[in-house]
Design a protein around this motif. Sequence first.
Motif, PDB file in Angstrom:
ATOM      1  N   ALA A  64       0.827  -1.217   0.000  1.00  9.03           N
ATOM      2  CA  ALA A  64       0.000   0.000   0.000  1.00  9.03           C
ATOM      3  C   ALA A  64       0.858   1.263   0.000  1.00  9.03           C
ATOM      4  CB  ALA A  64      -0.927  -0.008   1.218  1.00  9.03           C
ATOM      5  N   LEU A  65       1.919   1.273   0.787  1.00  4.38           N
ATOM      6  CA  LEU A  65       2.759   2.464   0.874  1.00  4.38           C
ATOM      7  C   LEU A  65       3.588   2.689  -0.385  1.00  4.38           C
ATOM      8  CD1 LEU A  65       3.880   2.213   4.589  1.00  4.38           C
ATOM      9  CD2 LEU A  65       2.191   3.770   3.618  1.00  4.38           C
ATOM     10  N   LYS A  66       3.991   1.618  -1.042  1.00  4.85           N
ATOM     11  CA  LYS A  66       4.735   1.764  -2.299  1.00  4.85           C
ATOM     12  C   LYS A  66       3.810   2.191  -3.435  1.00  4.85           C
ATOM     13  CE  LYS A  66       8.402  -1.432  -1.126  1.00  4.85           C
ATOM     14  NZ  LYS A  66       8.962  -2.766  -1.288  1.00  4.85           N
ATOM     15  N   ALA A  67       2.568   1.720  -3.409  1.00  6.78           N
ATOM     16  CA  ALA A  67       1.615   2.052  -4.468  1.00  6.78           C
ATOM     17  C   ALA A  67       1.223   3.525  -4.428  1.00  6.78           C
ATOM     18  CB  ALA A  67       0.373   1.170  -4.361  1.00  6.78           C
ATOM     19  N   GLU A  68       1.154   4.091  -3.227  1.00  8.64           N
ATOM     20  CA  GLU A  68       0.765   5.490  -3.072  1.00  8.64           C
ATOM     21  C   GLU A  68       1.727   6.178  -2.099  1.00  8.64           C
ATOM     22  OE1 GLU A  68      -3.856   5.867  -3.473  1.00  8.64           O
ATOM     23  OE2 GLU A  68      -3.404   4.299  -2.010  1.00  8.64           O
ATOM     24  N   PRO A  69       2.969   6.440  -2.538  1.00 10.17           N
ATOM     25  CA  PRO A  69       3.950   7.058  -1.640  1.00 10.17           C
ATOM     26  C   PRO A  69       3.536   8.465  -1.215  1.00 10.17           C
ATOM     27  CG  PRO A  69       4.805   6.912  -3.886  1.00 10.17           C
ATOM     28  CD  PRO A  69       3.481   6.217  -3.878  1.00 10.17           C
ATOM     29  N   ASN A  70       3.921   8.819  -0.006  1.00 13.43           N
ATOM     30  CA  ASN A  70       3.679  10.149   0.572  1.00 13.43           C
ATOM     31  C   ASN A  70       2.200  10.492   0.729  1.00 13.43           C
ATOM     32  OD1 ASN A  70       6.505  10.646   0.623  1.00 13.43           O
ATOM     33  ND2 ASN A  70       6.378  11.123  -1.559  1.00 13.43           N
ATOM     34  N   LYS A  71       1.335   9.506   0.736  1.00 17.52           N
ATOM     35  CA  LYS A  71      -0.099   9.755   0.890  1.00 17.52           C
ATOM     36  C   LYS A  71      -0.566   9.491   2.317  1.00 17.52           C
ATOM     37  CE  LYS A  71      -4.571   8.515  -0.965  1.00 17.52           C
ATOM     38  NZ  LYS A  71      -5.323   7.648  -1.835  1.00 17.52           N
ATOM     39  N   CYS A  72       0.119   8.618   3.023  1.00 16.30           N
ATOM     40  CA  CYS A  72      -0.315   8.178   4.349  1.00 16.30           C
ATOM     41  C   CYS A  72       0.305   9.041   5.437  1.00 16.30           C
ATOM     42  CB  CYS A  72       0.077   6.714   4.539  1.00 16.30           C
ATOM     43  SG  CYS A  72      -0.422   6.026   6.122  1.00 16.30           S
ATOM     44  N   ASP A  73      -0.545   9.607   6.310  1.00 15.75           N
ATOM     45  CA  ASP A  73      -0.080  10.421   7.424  1.00 15.75           C
ATOM     46  C   ASP A  73      -0.139   9.685   8.761  1.00 15.75           C
ATOM     47  OD1 ASP A  73       0.298  12.748   5.826  1.00 15.75           O
ATOM     48  OD2 ASP A  73      -1.868  13.050   5.866  1.00 15.75           O
ATOM     49  N   LEU A  74      -0.920   8.619   8.812  1.00 18.51           N
ATOM     50  CA  LEU A  74      -1.120   7.882  10.065  1.00 18.51           C
ATOM     51  C   LEU A  74      -1.425   6.427   9.744  1.00 18.51           C
ATOM     52  CD1 LEU A  74      -1.756   7.773  13.200  1.00 18.51           C
ATOM     53  CD2 LEU A  74      -4.127   8.213  12.543  1.00 18.51           C
ATOM     54  N   ILE A  75      -0.810   5.541  10.478  1.00 19.81           N
ATOM     55  CA  ILE A  75      -1.144   4.116  10.404  1.00 19.81           C
ATOM     56  C   ILE A  75      -1.924   3.804  11.663  1.00 19.81           C
ATOM     57  CG2 ILE A  75      -0.264   1.758  10.373  1.00 19.81           C
ATOM     58  CD1 ILE A  75       2.258   2.961   8.941  1.00 19.81           C
ATOM     59  N   LEU A  76      -3.181   3.427  11.494  1.00 16.89           N
ATOM     60  CA  LEU A  76      -4.069   3.091  12.607  1.00 16.89           C
ATOM     61  C   LEU A  76      -4.348   1.602  12.566  1.00 16.89           C
ATOM     62  CD1 LEU A  76      -6.146   3.701  14.878  1.00 16.89           C
ATOM     63  CD2 LEU A  76      -7.791   4.233  13.063  1.00 16.89           C
ATOM     64  N   VAL A  77      -4.012   0.931  13.648  1.00 14.03           N
ATOM     65  CA  VAL A  77      -4.312  -0.501  13.773  1.00 14.03           C
ATOM     66  C   VAL A  77      -5.327  -0.628  14.892  1.00 14.03           C
ATOM     67  CG1 VAL A  77      -3.409  -2.806  14.244  1.00 14.03           C
ATOM     68  CG2 VAL A  77      -1.976  -1.128  13.049  1.00 14.03           C
ATOM     69  N   PHE A  78      -6.449  -1.263  14.602  1.00 18.94           N
ATOM     70  CA  PHE A  78      -7.513  -1.427  15.576  1.00 18.94           C
ATOM     71  C   PHE A  78      -7.893  -2.894  15.617  1.00 18.94           C
ATOM     72  CE2 PHE A  78     -10.464   0.475  18.354  1.00 18.94           C
ATOM     73  CZ  PHE A  78     -11.652  -0.225  18.267  1.00 18.94           C
ATOM     74  N   ASP A  79      -7.858  -3.486  16.791  1.00 18.58           N
ATOM     75  CA  ASP A  79      -8.089  -4.918  16.933  1.00 18.58           C
ATOM     76  C   ASP A  79      -8.892  -5.175  18.195  1.00 18.58           C
ATOM     77  OD1 ASP A  79      -7.884  -7.657  16.468  1.00 18.58           O
ATOM     78  OD2 ASP A  79      -5.774  -7.800  17.016  1.00 18.58           O
ATOM     79  N   ASP A  80      -9.535  -6.324  18.254  1.00 19.16           N
ATOM     80  CA  ASP A  80     -10.123  -6.780  19.504  1.00 19.16           C
ATOM     81  C   ASP A  80      -8.993  -7.308  20.366  1.00 19.16           C
ATOM     82  OD1 ASP A  80     -12.744  -6.203  18.804  1.00 19.16           O
ATOM     83  OD2 ASP A  80     -13.081  -8.170  17.940  1.00 19.16           O
ATOM     84  N   LEU A  81      -9.085  -7.118  21.660  1.00 16.96           N
ATOM     85  CA  LEU A  81      -8.003  -7.549  22.538  1.00 16.96           C
ATOM     86  C   LEU A  81      -8.031  -9.056  22.762  1.00 16.96           C
ATOM     87  CD1 LEU A  81      -5.620  -6.268  23.791  1.00 16.96           C
ATOM     88  CD2 LEU A  81      -6.983  -5.696  25.790  1.00 16.96           C
ATOM     89  N   ASP A  82      -9.210  -9.652  22.727  1.00 17.46           N
ATOM     90  CA  ASP A  82      -9.351 -11.111  22.856  1.00 17.46           C
ATOM     91  C   ASP A  82      -8.511 -11.682  23.993  1.00 17.46           C
ATOM     92  OD1 ASP A  82     -11.158 -11.271  20.735  1.00 17.46           O
ATOM     93  OD2 ASP A  82      -9.562 -11.490  19.268  1.00 17.46           O
ATOM     94  N   CYS A  83      -8.612 -11.077  25.165  1.00 22.23           N
ATOM     95  CA  CYS A  83      -7.953 -11.556  26.387  1.00 22.23           C
ATOM     96  C   CYS A  83      -6.424 -11.501  26.331  1.00 22.23           C
ATOM     97  CB  CYS A  83      -8.418 -12.969  26.742  1.00 22.23           C
ATOM     98  SG  CYS A  83     -10.189 -13.087  27.025  1.00 22.23           S
TER      99      CYS A  83
END
Length: 134
Positions: A64-83
């Motif tokens: 994704a970052l190579k396909a659209e360089p300099n486009k991403c300002d934030l990487i957000l990872v959101f997951d369930d904690l699942d204990c």
Amino acid sequence: VYSRGGEAEVRGFFPFLEKTFPGCRFERKTPVRDKPGPKPNKASGQGRTGKSLIEQIKQELPIALKAEPNKCDLILVFDDLDCRDSETQKLKILSEISKIPECADIEKFVGFAAPEIEAWIIADWNNSIAKHSY
């Protein structure tokens, strides 16, 4: 955005993010895929979590970052904690992301839903991101 959530969760989550952060555009970079797991009356659920989410990020993020360089300002990872322990899991995710050279100058944020995101959407349906679902 790298999220373990299935399509129903994301339909509510993205409008919530865009309303909360006007002027920002969020893109899901992980495909929704079936995952095995104990779900009432279902053989599987959607999305990935834990180790499989990390593996998917390691595979998809550089593309994704190579396909659209300099486009991403934030990487957000959101997951369930699942204990799992939140600090341990956060460090695992950030450690793997830091190995990707294209991520060096991009801000990173890891968040968890505990209990699972489905629980808090259903628990207060009328006052959750679910009401923004399209």
